[in-house]
Design a protein around this motif. Structure first.
Motif, PDB file in Angstrom:
ATOM      1  N   GLU A 140     -15.131  -9.589   1.641  1.00 29.65           N
ATOM      2  CA  GLU A 140     -13.811  -9.891   2.200  1.00 29.65           C
ATOM      3  C   GLU A 140     -12.769  -8.877   1.726  1.00 29.65           C
ATOM      4  O   GLU A 140     -11.851  -8.527   2.476  1.00 29.65           O
ATOM      5  N   LEU A 141     -12.915  -8.402   0.487  1.00 27.22           N
ATOM      6  CA  LEU A 141     -11.999  -7.378  -0.020  1.00 27.22           C
ATOM      7  C   LEU A 141     -12.197  -6.059   0.724  1.00 27.22           C
ATOM      8  O   LEU A 141     -11.227  -5.352   1.035  1.00 27.22           O
ATOM      9  N   VAL A 142     -13.445  -5.718   1.011  1.00 25.87           N
ATOM     10  CA  VAL A 142     -13.737  -4.517   1.803  1.00 25.87           C
ATOM     11  C   VAL A 142     -13.071  -4.626   3.174  1.00 25.87           C
ATOM     12  O   VAL A 142     -12.393  -3.699   3.641  1.00 25.87           O
ATOM     13  N   ALA A 143     -13.271  -5.769   3.825  1.00 28.49           N
ATOM     14  CA  ALA A 143     -12.693  -5.967   5.161  1.00 28.49           C
ATOM     15  C   ALA A 143     -11.168  -5.910   5.125  1.00 28.49           C
ATOM     16  O   ALA A 143     -10.538  -5.337   6.036  1.00 28.49           O
ATOM     17  N   TYR A 144     -10.572  -6.495   4.079  1.00 27.84           N
ATOM     18  CA  TYR A 144      -9.115  -6.478   3.956  1.00 27.84           C
ATOM     19  C   TYR A 144      -8.607  -5.042   3.794  1.00 27.84           C
ATOM     20  O   TYR A 144      -7.609  -4.648   4.421  1.00 27.84           O
ATOM     21  N   ALA A 145      -9.268  -4.260   2.948  1.00 27.92           N
ATOM     22  CA  ALA A 145      -8.841  -2.881   2.714  1.00 27.92           C
ATOM     23  C   ALA A 145      -8.910  -2.054   3.990  1.00 27.92           C
ATOM     24  O   ALA A 145      -8.033  -1.220   4.258  1.00 27.92           O
ATOM     25  N   ILE A 146      -9.933  -2.295   4.802  1.00 26.45           N
ATOM     26  CA  ILE A 146     -10.076  -1.553   6.056  1.00 26.45           C
ATOM     27  C   ILE A 146      -8.997  -1.968   7.056  1.00 26.45           C
ATOM     28  O   ILE A 146      -8.299  -1.131   7.636  1.00 26.45           O
ATOM     29  N   GLU A 192     -19.792  -0.763  -2.955  1.00 27.34           N
ATOM     30  CA  GLU A 192     -19.536  -1.279  -1.615  1.00 27.34           C
ATOM     31  C   GLU A 192     -18.346  -0.586  -0.959  1.00 27.34           C
ATOM     32  O   GLU A 192     -18.393  -0.233   0.226  1.00 27.34           O
ATOM     33  N   PHE A 193     -17.269  -0.401  -1.703  1.00 27.67           N
ATOM     34  CA  PHE A 193     -16.099   0.278  -1.147  1.00 27.67           C
ATOM     35  C   PHE A 193     -16.445   1.707  -0.747  1.00 27.67           C
ATOM     36  O   PHE A 193     -16.062   2.174   0.333  1.00 27.67           O
ATOM     37  N   ARG A 194     -17.169   2.389  -1.606  1.00 27.86           N
ATOM     38  CA  ARG A 194     -17.520   3.776  -1.300  1.00 27.86           C
ATOM     39  C   ARG A 194     -18.460   3.871  -0.108  1.00 27.86           C
ATOM     40  O   ARG A 194     -18.411   4.845   0.653  1.00 27.86           O
ATOM     41  N   ALA A 195     -19.317   2.872   0.069  1.00 27.77           N
ATOM     42  CA  ALA A 195     -20.215   2.862   1.224  1.00 27.77           C
ATOM     43  C   ALA A 195     -19.433   2.777   2.524  1.00 27.77           C
ATOM     44  O   ALA A 195     -19.934   3.174   3.587  1.00 27.77           O
ATOM     45  N   LEU A 253     -14.026   3.998   1.393  1.00 30.45           N
ATOM     46  CA  LEU A 253     -12.750   3.522   0.877  1.00 30.45           C
ATOM     47  C   LEU A 253     -12.526   4.064  -0.528  1.00 30.45           C
ATOM     48  O   LEU A 253     -13.444   4.049  -1.357  1.00 30.45           O
ATOM     49  N   LYS A 254     -11.309   4.516  -0.813  1.00 33.80           N
ATOM     50  CA  LYS A 254     -10.972   5.023  -2.132  1.00 33.80           C
ATOM     51  C   LYS A 254     -10.812   3.856  -3.113  1.00 33.80           C
ATOM     52  O   LYS A 254     -10.080   2.906  -2.830  1.00 33.80           O
ATOM     53  N   ILE A 255     -11.485   3.941  -4.258  1.00 34.10           N
ATOM     54  CA  ILE A 255     -11.419   2.869  -5.243  1.00 34.10           C
ATOM     55  C   ILE A 255     -11.542   3.467  -6.637  1.00 34.10           C
ATOM     56  O   ILE A 255     -12.268   4.446  -6.849  1.00 34.10           O
ATOM     57  N   TRP A 256     -10.833   2.869  -7.579  1.00 38.37           N
ATOM     58  CA  TRP A 256     -10.816   3.358  -8.958  1.00 38.37           C
ATOM     59  C   TRP A 256     -11.613   2.411  -9.839  1.00 38.37           C
ATOM     60  O   TRP A 256     -11.242   1.264 -10.042  1.00 38.37           O
TER      61      TRP A 256
END
Length: 424
Positions: free
Chosen positions: A53-59, A81-84, A87-90
């Protein structure tokens, strides 16, 4: 810019607050956040915790980059998951995060990479661990639950019965969950602990100001270990020479060791360092994130644009920036629910928050708080962290405790001796 911060504690409040002060900031979204983050300018809470859900929200919301606060999302592989999804993530990937999520992995990694640490044994069953305690409990030992334990999975003791009870709690009662099926038992190192935190973009390493946590619940450094009852920055025991040694013997070997295993470490890296009376160092633990409550103290001292600093981090260009830190001293004290560090369930009304003039010298960060009917209530064990900034630690301390006296919830507990003199 729109930044997503994952988490709900005092660390995440501090991160979001500092990001929101940047002129580059359009909005900081914190998932799920707390009562305090919901009251800040340019910050909103969203009640999302699942990775997909966080991935979908970021997109769908065109998030520029994401910062991971707590350890659980890292353990679940949120960075992978974000990188897949480009998406930029720290934060570090799931493999690197094992430095924190598995005490056994961390110890074996340190030995393999010649990083100084305490002697240890690993056990995956109660019988063998009990036998070891029966044979070796002649002095203090440290028992660590292998997996995630929210800062409470460590027992330091010289009492055999206490040690055996703790082992039973881990293996039989499963107080830290089914994932904690192993323990690390190690020698107890005498000395003073300091927190050494860095930013890593895979190649460049930028040390943050030193800090010092206070993990014991009670005054005089007594009582059970907690997630942290307060912090100061800078640490009085980490001089330039020791900091340089930590970089050379601890931090760099971690980054290089991960590369040798096919993984590039990115994100924050926290090393809990014990410094003994001879100025010798050993690593107690690693966290793959900012510490809490160290973050609250450290970010009070940041003078650079935090978004700009984080932008360089996620784009791998930390070599192009030198952050500016205040020379002032920061001190934070955590206010806890009366049941802490044990299970807390009773919401308690918090009063006095509107009497605090939060500014660049005093700030109340929320952790375990929730908003109900326009009032703020406790929602977890560590409730608030009050941080002061001044020329001297003693002056920052006065600011903090004067502020605490304006706050109240039933049977509020906190330490009154921060900074504690560990040398006495």
């Amino acid at each position: 810019m729109k930044i997503l911060v994952i988490g709900s504690g005092g660390r995440e409040h501090a991160i979001a607050w500092r990001l929101a002060q940047s002129p580059k900031c359009t909005q900081v979204i914190i998932a799920p956040g707390n009562a305090g983050t919901g009251l800040e300018d340019k910050i909103i809470n969203v009640n999302i915790t699942k990775v997909d859900e966080l991935v979908a929200y970021a997109i769908s919301n065109n998030i520029d980059f994401t910062i991971v606060g707590p350890e659980l999302p890292l353990a679940l592989g949120i960075v992978d998951e974000f990188r897949a999804h480009n998406l930029k993530i720290w934060g570090p990937d799931k493999f690197c995060a094992q430095l924190e999520t598995s005490k056994a992995f961390a110890k074996e990694f340190m030995i393999k990479n010649n990083i100084p640490t305490a002697q240890y044994e690993i056990f995956d069953n109660l019988i063998d661990a009990t036998s070891y305690i029966e044979k070796h409990m002649v002095s203090r030992l440290v028992i660590k639950a292998d997996g995630i334990a929210a800062g409470k999975g460590v027992l330091v003791t010289d009492n055999k019965n206490e040690a055996l009870d703790f082992l039973n709690d881990i293996f039989e009662q499963k107080i830290f969950g089914e994932q904690n099926s192993r323990v690390v038992i190690e020698e107890c190192i005498d000395g003073i602990e300091a927190s050494f935190i860095v930013m890593v973009d895979g190649n460049t390493i930028i040390p943050l100001p030193s800090s010092q946590d206070h993990k014991r619940l009670l005054n005089d450094n007594k009582g059970p270990n907690t997630g942290g009852m307060g912090a100061i920055s800078p640490s009085p025991i980490l001089n330039d020479q020791l900091s340089s040694e930590i970089m050379q013997r601890v931090i760099s070997p971690v980054i290089n060791g991960m590369k040798n295993q096919g993984h590039t470490y990115t994100g924050f890296l926290y090393a809990g360092i014990m410094v003994d009376k001879n100025q010798q160092i050993k690593v107690l633990e690693f966290n793959c994130r900012l510490g809490d409550p160290e973050t609250q103290a450290i970010l009070m001292r940041l003078e650079s644009d935090f978004i700009e600093l984080m932008e360089h981090g996620v784009h791998g260009t930390l070599n192009q920036i030198t952050p500016i830190w205040s020379e002032k001293h920061a001190l934070g004290v955590v206010l806890c629910h009366p049941d802490y560090p044990y299970k807390t369930s009773t919401p308690l009304l918090i009063s006095g928050l509107n009497d605090i003039n939060n500014d660049n010298t005093i700030k109340v960060f929320h952790a375990g708080t929730v908003m109900k009917d326009n009032h703020v209530y406790t929602n977890a064990g560590r409730v608030l962290c009050v941080v002061g900034l001044n020329e001297k630690t003693t002056d920052a301390k006065s600011l903090v405790y004067d502020t605490i006296h304006k706050l109240h919830f039933q049977d509020m507990q906190y330490r009154t001796d921060i900074p504690f003199d560990y040398r006495k």
